[in-house]
Motif scaffolding. Structure first.
Motif, PDB file in Angstrom:
ATOM      1  N   ILE A 110       0.835  -1.202   0.000  1.00 21.61           N
ATOM      2  CA  ILE A 110       0.000   0.000   0.000  1.00 21.61           C
ATOM      3  C   ILE A 110       0.868   1.251   0.000  1.00 21.61           C
ATOM      4  CG2 ILE A 110      -1.680   1.337   1.329  1.00 21.61           C
ATOM      5  CD1 ILE A 110      -2.843  -1.306   2.293  1.00 21.61           C
ATOM      6  N   SER A 111       1.938   1.215   0.782  1.00 18.57           N
ATOM      7  CA  SER A 111       2.866   2.348   0.834  1.00 18.57           C
ATOM      8  C   SER A 111       3.436   2.643  -0.544  1.00 18.57           C
ATOM      9  CB  SER A 111       3.992   2.045   1.825  1.00 18.57           C
ATOM     10  OG  SER A 111       4.924   3.089   1.869  1.00 18.57           O
ATOM     11  N   GLU A 112       3.817   1.590  -1.263  1.00 23.57           N
ATOM     12  CA  GLU A 112       4.356   1.776  -2.606  1.00 23.57           C
ATOM     13  C   GLU A 112       3.283   2.261  -3.570  1.00 23.57           C
ATOM     14  OE1 GLU A 112       5.972  -2.034  -3.491  1.00 23.57           O
ATOM     15  OE2 GLU A 112       7.789  -1.743  -2.254  1.00 23.57           O
ATOM     16  N   GLU A 113       2.080   1.707  -3.443  1.00 19.92           N
ATOM     17  CA  GLU A 113       0.974   2.093  -4.328  1.00 19.92           C
ATOM     18  C   GLU A 113       0.607   3.558  -4.153  1.00 19.92           C
ATOM     19  OE1 GLU A 113      -3.775   0.963  -4.973  1.00 19.92           O
ATOM     20  OE2 GLU A 113      -2.513  -0.219  -3.623  1.00 19.92           O
ATOM     21  N   LEU A 114       0.551   4.012  -2.903  1.00 20.41           N
ATOM     22  CA  LEU A 114       0.145   5.387  -2.611  1.00 20.41           C
ATOM     23  C   LEU A 114       1.317   6.359  -2.626  1.00 20.41           C
ATOM     24  CD1 LEU A 114      -2.337   4.778   0.357  1.00 20.41           C
ATOM     25  CD2 LEU A 114      -2.840   4.890  -2.081  1.00 20.41           C
ATOM     26  N   GLU A 115       2.528   5.811  -2.672  1.00 22.40           N
ATOM     27  CA  GLU A 115       3.745   6.632  -2.591  1.00 22.40           C
ATOM     28  C   GLU A 115       3.745   7.463  -1.309  1.00 22.40           C
ATOM     29  OE1 GLU A 115       3.913   8.828  -6.261  1.00 22.40           O
ATOM     30  OE2 GLU A 115       4.623   7.095  -7.399  1.00 22.40           O
ATOM     31  N   ILE A 116       3.421   6.771  -0.226  1.00 18.99           N
ATOM     32  CA  ILE A 116       3.389   7.354   1.114  1.00 18.99           C
ATOM     33  C   ILE A 116       4.141   6.402   2.032  1.00 18.99           C
ATOM     34  CG2 ILE A 116       1.902   7.971   3.076  1.00 18.99           C
ATOM     35  CD1 ILE A 116      -0.273   8.701   1.089  1.00 18.99           C
ATOM     36  N   GLY A 117       4.861   6.928   2.995  1.00 20.44           N
ATOM     37  CA  GLY A 117       5.650   6.106   3.903  1.00 20.44           C
ATOM     38  C   GLY A 117       4.810   5.115   4.692  1.00 20.44           C
ATOM     39  N   ARG A 118       5.471   4.097   5.229  1.00 16.74           N
ATOM     40  CA  ARG A 118       4.760   3.036   5.943  1.00 16.74           C
ATOM     41  C   ARG A 118       4.104   3.521   7.240  1.00 16.74           C
ATOM     42  NH1 ARG A 118       7.686  -2.595   6.791  1.00 16.74           N
ATOM     43  NH2 ARG A 118       5.662  -2.922   7.774  1.00 16.74           N
ATOM     44  N   THR A 119       4.737   4.473   7.914  1.00 21.34           N
ATOM     45  CA  THR A 119       4.178   4.924   9.194  1.00 21.34           C
ATOM     46  C   THR A 119       2.793   5.557   9.024  1.00 21.34           C
ATOM     47  OG1 THR A 119       6.366   5.227  10.193  1.00 21.34           O
ATOM     48  CG2 THR A 119       4.516   6.429  11.189  1.00 21.34           C
ATOM     49  N   PRO A 120       2.603   6.485   8.083  1.00 20.33           N
ATOM     50  CA  PRO A 120       1.242   7.028   7.874  1.00 20.33           C
ATOM     51  C   PRO A 120       0.243   5.948   7.457  1.00 20.33           C
ATOM     52  CG  PRO A 120       2.875   8.444   6.841  1.00 20.33           C
ATOM     53  CD  PRO A 120       3.588   7.201   7.269  1.00 20.33           C
ATOM     54  N   VAL A 121       0.689   5.000   6.632  1.00 17.03           N
ATOM     55  CA  VAL A 121      -0.193   3.905   6.212  1.00 17.03           C
ATOM     56  C   VAL A 121      -0.580   3.049   7.415  1.00 17.03           C
ATOM     57  CG1 VAL A 121      -0.291   1.745   4.900  1.00 17.03           C
ATOM     58  CG2 VAL A 121       0.626   3.822   3.829  1.00 17.03           C
ATOM     59  N   HIS A 122       0.396   2.768   8.269  1.00 20.66           N
ATOM     60  CA  HIS A 122       0.143   1.979   9.484  1.00 20.66           C
ATOM     61  C   HIS A 122      -0.914   2.661  10.351  1.00 20.66           C
ATOM     62  CE1 HIS A 122       1.108  -0.685  12.886  1.00 20.66           C
ATOM     63  NE2 HIS A 122       1.080   0.401  13.639  1.00 20.66           N
ATOM     64  N   HIS A 123      -0.741   3.961  10.575  1.00 21.71           N
ATOM     65  CA  HIS A 123      -1.701   4.703  11.407  1.00 21.71           C
ATOM     66  C   HIS A 123      -3.076   4.740  10.750  1.00 21.71           C
ATOM     67  CE1 HIS A 123       1.238   5.691  14.338  1.00 21.71           C
ATOM     68  NE2 HIS A 123       1.902   6.580  13.603  1.00 21.71           N
ATOM     69  N   ALA A 124      -3.105   4.883   9.422  1.00 17.92           N
ATOM     70  CA  ALA A 124      -4.381   4.922   8.702  1.00 17.92           C
ATOM     71  C   ALA A 124      -5.133   3.607   8.850  1.00 17.92           C
ATOM     72  CB  ALA A 124      -4.134   5.228   7.227  1.00 17.92           C
ATOM     73  N   LEU A 125      -4.419   2.494   8.756  1.00 14.43           N
ATOM     74  CA  LEU A 125      -5.055   1.188   8.882  1.00 14.43           C
ATOM     75  C   LEU A 125      -5.629   0.969  10.283  1.00 14.43           C
ATOM     76  CD1 LEU A 125      -2.538  -1.011   6.866  1.00 14.43           C
ATOM     77  CD2 LEU A 125      -4.895  -0.466   6.210  1.00 14.43           C
ATOM     78  N   HIS A 126      -4.921   1.439  11.275  1.00 17.90           N
ATOM     79  CA  HIS A 126      -5.428   1.287  12.643  1.00 17.90           C
ATOM     80  C   HIS A 126      -6.633   2.195  12.892  1.00 17.90           C
ATOM     81  CE1 HIS A 126      -2.740  -1.522  14.801  1.00 17.90           C
ATOM     82  NE2 HIS A 126      -1.955  -1.283  13.762  1.00 17.90           N
ATOM     83  N   ARG A 127      -6.645   3.350  12.261  1.00 18.67           N
ATOM     84  CA  ARG A 127      -7.823   4.217  12.354  1.00 18.67           C
ATOM     85  C   ARG A 127      -9.026   3.547  11.695  1.00 18.67           C
ATOM     86  NH1 ARG A 127      -8.296  10.316   9.721  1.00 18.67           N
ATOM     87  NH2 ARG A 127     -10.529  10.625  10.136  1.00 18.67           N
ATOM     88  N   LEU A 128      -8.805   2.922  10.546  1.00 17.52           N
ATOM     89  CA  LEU A 128      -9.880   2.213   9.843  1.00 17.52           C
ATOM     90  C   LEU A 128     -10.359   1.003  10.640  1.00 17.52           C
ATOM     91  CD1 LEU A 128      -8.351   2.502   6.284  1.00 17.52           C
ATOM     92  CD2 LEU A 128     -10.540   3.485   6.991  1.00 17.52           C
ATOM     93  N   ALA A 129      -9.446   0.396  11.394  1.00 17.61           N
ATOM     94  CA  ALA A 129      -9.833  -0.723  12.257  1.00 17.61           C
ATOM     95  C   ALA A 129     -10.790  -0.249  13.350  1.00 17.61           C
ATOM     96  CB  ALA A 129      -8.602  -1.372  12.860  1.00 17.61           C
ATOM     97  N   LYS A 130     -10.509   0.911  13.923  1.00 20.77           N
ATOM     98  CA  LYS A 130     -11.385   1.462  14.960  1.00 20.77           C
ATOM     99  C   LYS A 130     -12.774   1.762  14.401  1.00 20.77           C
ATOM    100  CE  LYS A 130      -7.740   3.554  17.787  1.00 20.77           C
ATOM    101  NZ  LYS A 130      -7.158   4.835  18.294  1.00 20.77           N
ATOM    102  N   GLU A 131     -12.834   2.078  13.119  1.00 21.64           N
ATOM    103  CA  GLU A 131     -14.109   2.407  12.483  1.00 21.64           C
ATOM    104  C   GLU A 131     -14.819   1.170  11.927  1.00 21.64           C
ATOM    105  OE1 GLU A 131     -13.246   5.448   9.627  1.00 21.64           O
ATOM    106  OE2 GLU A 131     -12.570   6.864  11.153  1.00 21.64           O
ATOM    107  N   GLY A 132     -14.206  -0.001  12.097  1.00 19.52           N
ATOM    108  CA  GLY A 132     -14.861  -1.233  11.710  1.00 19.52           C
ATOM    109  C   GLY A 132     -14.759  -1.594  10.240  1.00 19.52           C
ATOM    110  N   LEU A 133     -13.826  -0.969   9.514  1.00 19.99           N
ATOM    111  CA  LEU A 133     -13.693  -1.252   8.086  1.00 19.99           C
ATOM    112  C   LEU A 133     -12.629  -2.302   7.788  1.00 19.99           C
ATOM    113  CD1 LEU A 133     -14.100   2.357   6.662  1.00 19.99           C
ATOM    114  CD2 LEU A 133     -15.753   0.495   6.601  1.00 19.99           C
ATOM    115  N   VAL A 134     -11.658  -2.473   8.692  1.00 14.98           N
ATOM    116  CA  VAL A 134     -10.667  -3.533   8.541  1.00 14.98           C
ATOM    117  C   VAL A 134     -10.499  -4.223   9.883  1.00 14.98           C
ATOM    118  CG1 VAL A 134      -9.426  -2.271   6.726  1.00 14.98           C
ATOM    119  CG2 VAL A 134      -8.644  -2.097   9.101  1.00 14.98           C
TER     120      VAL A 134
END
Length: 221
Positions: free
Chosen positions: A43-67
């Motif tokens: 995902i980091s490579e696809e979005l051209e965004i570092g792993r840390t922001p992607v990691h935080h985004a995924l955990h935010r989505l987990a709190k919202e029940g999407l992952v």
């Protein structure tokens, strides 16, 4: 905190927000399919965004029940569950009907220009056959308008979360061409009831709209 550290923090937050919106969009449009494993590196490579922001985004989505974050296995897009669909619909039936009735009570003439424009654009999308993504975005805009006009920010936040959790199901239901025009008519009927300041009718139209969604999504799934 130094100026450099503060700038880095702001940048990380901005990248995290970008990653969050991009991943959420892919979940909504089923580009990341239900049950699919999500790899932070990919995902980091696809979005051209570092792993840390992607990691935080995924955990935010987990709190919202999407992952779902599964220890020692990774992150998966929350699978489609008929039980979850039924539970979301139950909550929407109560909250959105109430929200529509409050919108009918508090709406002003000036408020009505925005939803008319939204529905006009939705009809153009249907007529052009451009696909469902634009319609889904307009659908969310219409429901956000109702929540805003209801005058209750707490209720609006609750409904926004429900809309997010239901979005990919809505995307699937709108894939049925005949359902697109049906949804458009339901929205027009709901707007007419709100514009007439008819609280009972607005609540009834909101419930009928959600019941229609229930019938369609159960058929699609």
């Amino acid at each position: 905190m130094s100026h450099a550290d503060a700038s880095q923090t702001v940048q990380d937050q901005s990248l995290g927000a970008r990653a969050y919106e991009a991943i959420k969009h892919r979940i909504f449009t089923v580009a990341y399919a239900p049950g699919a494993y999500l790899n932070e590196v990919s995902i980091s490579e696809e979005l051209e965004i570092g792993r840390t922001p992607v990691h935080h985004a995924l955990h935010r989505l987990a709190k919202e029940g999407l992952v779902n974050v599964i220890p020692r296995k990774g992150v998966i897009v929350r699978p489609v569950s008929l039980d979850e669909v039924a539970q979301i619909i139950e909550v929407r039936l109560v909250n959105e009907a109430y929200c529509a009735s409050m919108a009918a009570r508090r709406v002003t003439r000036a408020d009505l220009e925005a939803p008319k424009a939204i529905l006009a654009e939705a009809q153009r999308e249907i007529d052009s056959g451009n696909g469902v993504e634009g319609l889904m975005n307009l659908d969310q805009s219409f429901h956000r308008w109702i929540a805003k006009v209801s005058g209750n920010p707490v209720l609006a936040d609750i409904l926004a979360n429900l809309q997010d959790r239901a979005a990919r199901f809505w995307f699937l239901s709108l894939s049925e061409a005949h359902h697109q025009q049906q949804v458009q008519q339901e929205h027009m009927d709901l707007l007419q009831a709100i514009a007439a300041r008819d609280e009972t009718s607005a609540a009834s139209m909101a419930r009928a709209h959600i019941e229609s969604f229930r019938n369609t999504i159960l058929r699609v799934l």
